[in-house]
Design a protein around this motif. Sequence first.
Motif, PDB file in Angstrom:
ATOM      1  N   GLU A  14       0.864  -1.179   0.000  1.00  0.00           N
ATOM      2  CA  GLU A  14       0.000   0.000   0.000  1.00  0.00           C
ATOM      3  C   GLU A  14       0.899   1.227   0.000  1.00  0.00           C
ATOM      4  O   GLU A  14       1.806   1.351   0.825  1.00  0.00           O
ATOM      5  N   VAL A  15       0.648   2.133  -0.946  1.00  0.00           N
ATOM      6  CA  VAL A  15       1.483   3.314  -1.119  1.00  0.00           C
ATOM      7  C   VAL A  15       0.614   4.554  -0.948  1.00  0.00           C
ATOM      8  O   VAL A  15      -0.432   4.673  -1.589  1.00  0.00           O
ATOM      9  N   PHE A  16       1.044   5.467  -0.081  1.00  0.00           N
ATOM     10  CA  PHE A  16       0.293   6.698   0.162  1.00  0.00           C
ATOM     11  C   PHE A  16       1.171   7.885  -0.197  1.00  0.00           C
ATOM     12  O   PHE A  16       2.381   7.884   0.046  1.00  0.00           O
ATOM     13  N   GLY A  17       0.557   8.913  -0.804  1.00  0.00           N
ATOM     14  CA  GLY A  17       1.289  10.124  -1.143  1.00  0.00           C
ATOM     15  C   GLY A  17       0.365  11.179  -1.717  1.00  0.00           C
ATOM     16  O   GLY A  17      -0.857  11.018  -1.730  1.00  0.00           O
ATOM     17  N   ASN A  18       0.962  12.260  -2.194  1.00  0.00           N
ATOM     18  CA  ASN A  18       0.205  13.372  -2.771  1.00  0.00           C
ATOM     19  C   ASN A  18       0.392  13.384  -4.279  1.00  0.00           C
ATOM     20  O   ASN A  18       1.520  13.286  -4.776  1.00  0.00           O
ATOM     21  N   LEU A  19      -0.712  13.528  -4.995  1.00  0.00           N
ATOM     22  CA  LEU A  19      -0.705  13.539  -6.451  1.00  0.00           C
ATOM     23  C   LEU A  19      -1.077  14.930  -6.945  1.00  0.00           C
ATOM     24  O   LEU A  19      -2.079  15.501  -6.514  1.00  0.00           O
ATOM     25  N   SER A  20      -0.253  15.465  -7.838  1.00  0.00           N
ATOM     26  CA  SER A  20      -0.535  16.757  -8.473  1.00  0.00           C
ATOM     27  C   SER A  20      -0.629  16.526  -9.973  1.00  0.00           C
ATOM     28  O   SER A  20       0.262  15.912 -10.561  1.00  0.00           O
ATOM     29  N   GLN A  21      -1.715  17.040 -10.583  1.00  0.00           N
ATOM     30  CA  GLN A  21      -1.900  16.907 -12.022  1.00  0.00           C
ATOM     31  C   GLN A  21      -2.036  18.283 -12.647  1.00  0.00           C
ATOM     32  O   GLN A  21      -2.639  19.185 -12.057  1.00  0.00           O
ATOM     33  N   PHE A  22      -1.468  18.397 -13.845  1.00  0.00           N
ATOM     34  CA  PHE A  22      -1.463  19.672 -14.555  1.00  0.00           C
ATOM     35  C   PHE A  22      -1.866  19.454 -15.998  1.00  0.00           C
ATOM     36  O   PHE A  22      -1.491  18.459 -16.612  1.00  0.00           O
ATOM     37  N   ALA A  23      -2.611  20.406 -16.544  1.00  0.00           N
ATOM     38  CA  ALA A  23      -2.906  20.458 -17.977  1.00  0.00           C
ATOM     39  C   ALA A  23      -2.125  21.647 -18.510  1.00  0.00           C
ATOM     40  O   ALA A  23      -2.527  22.792 -18.314  1.00  0.00           O
ATOM     41  N   GLY A  24      -0.996  21.372 -19.126  1.00  0.00           N
ATOM     42  CA  GLY A  24      -0.090  22.457 -19.504  1.00  0.00           C
ATOM     43  C   GLY A  24       0.501  23.037 -18.229  1.00  0.00           C
ATOM     44  O   GLY A  24       1.148  22.338 -17.455  1.00  0.00           O
ATOM     45  N   ASP A  25       0.253  24.326 -17.982  1.00  0.00           N
ATOM     46  CA  ASP A  25       0.713  24.973 -16.754  1.00  0.00           C
ATOM     47  C   ASP A  25      -0.404  25.128 -15.727  1.00  0.00           C
ATOM     48  O   ASP A  25      -0.172  25.628 -14.627  1.00  0.00           O
ATOM     49  N   THR A  26      -1.605  24.714 -16.074  1.00  0.00           N
ATOM     50  CA  THR A  26      -2.756  24.891 -15.200  1.00  0.00           C
ATOM     51  C   THR A  26      -2.905  23.695 -14.266  1.00  0.00           C
ATOM     52  O   THR A  26      -3.010  22.546 -14.722  1.00  0.00           O
ATOM     53  N   PRO A  27      -2.928  23.942 -12.949  1.00  0.00           N
ATOM     54  CA  PRO A  27      -3.133  22.820 -12.012  1.00  0.00           C
ATOM     55  C   PRO A  27      -4.556  22.264 -12.141  1.00  0.00           C
ATOM     56  O   PRO A  27      -5.521  23.010 -12.159  1.00  0.00           O
ATOM     57  N   LEU A  28      -4.663  20.947 -12.231  1.00  0.00           N
ATOM     58  CA  LEU A  28      -5.968  20.291 -12.311  1.00  0.00           C
ATOM     59  C   LEU A  28      -6.399  19.751 -10.957  1.00  0.00           C
ATOM     60  O   LEU A  28      -7.538  19.941 -10.541  1.00  0.00           O
ATOM     61  N   ALA A  29      -5.498  19.059 -10.295  1.00  0.00           N
ATOM     62  CA  ALA A  29      -5.853  18.419  -9.029  1.00  0.00           C
ATOM     63  C   ALA A  29      -4.607  18.282  -8.163  1.00  0.00           C
ATOM     64  O   ALA A  29      -3.512  18.020  -8.652  1.00  0.00           O
ATOM     65  N   MET A  30      -4.827  18.459  -6.880  1.00  0.00           N
ATOM     66  CA  MET A  30      -3.789  18.211  -5.877  1.00  0.00           C
ATOM     67  C   MET A  30      -4.465  17.463  -4.747  1.00  0.00           C
ATOM     68  O   MET A  30      -5.146  18.072  -3.918  1.00  0.00           O
ATOM     69  N   THR A  31      -4.316  16.131  -4.755  1.00  0.00           N
ATOM     70  CA  THR A  31      -5.017  15.303  -3.783  1.00  0.00           C
ATOM     71  C   THR A  31      -4.087  14.256  -3.199  1.00  0.00           C
ATOM     72  O   THR A  31      -3.028  13.968  -3.747  1.00  0.00           O
ATOM     73  N   SER A  32      -4.543  13.692  -2.095  1.00  0.00           N
ATOM     74  CA  SER A  32      -3.839  12.548  -1.517  1.00  0.00           C
ATOM     75  C   SER A  32      -4.382  11.282  -2.165  1.00  0.00           C
ATOM     76  O   SER A  32      -5.589  11.140  -2.358  1.00  0.00           O
TER      77      SER A  32
END
Length: 194
Positions: free
Chosen positions: A141-159
Amino acid sequence: MKTSIFLQKASNLFVENRLLKFVVVVMALAVAFNSLLVYRAVRYQRTVLIPPTMTGTVEFVQGKPTDTYTRDLCRRIVNLAATYSPPTARAQFEELLSFYAPEAYPQASKTWYSLAGRVEESVVSSVFYLEKITLGEKTIEVFGNLSQFAGDTPLAMTSKTYLIDYQVRDGRFYLLSFEEKSPSSTMQLGENRK
């Protein structure tokens, strides 16, 4: 050795026959003892490998990998699966697929190549910051923070929590599945602890 100690030839043959039987029994005991020692040596042997991409040594004791080796592979797999950009996604997913077991490969290849196509079309980048690895018998089981971007625009920042099912066969680490842990199962685990 002189075995003709009796006057009759038949008696001398019986003595020689007993001597040969004794030698065969002693040799059988020696072979059995040697086999036992070889079995113990093979069973308790320790193989130490130092591959170029790993941060530490790779050790297998009695056919099972050490936790350090499993954690290193887990970091590598999570990095390939959750940290990508449009130019690197397809190559990373191909490398990730090399970890999959033969029986899990067909379904995994469909999933990862489909994701690679969506990443390239949508120009989405993802970065996963690993915080915690929990090792189980056949699951990680792996836990961490995920950040997603579309180009330079942040889409999601979640655990996020990922579950990795694996097997070790003949000293090789095989990935069976890599899935995101559903929030409902996380909630159930939290409720059971209260």
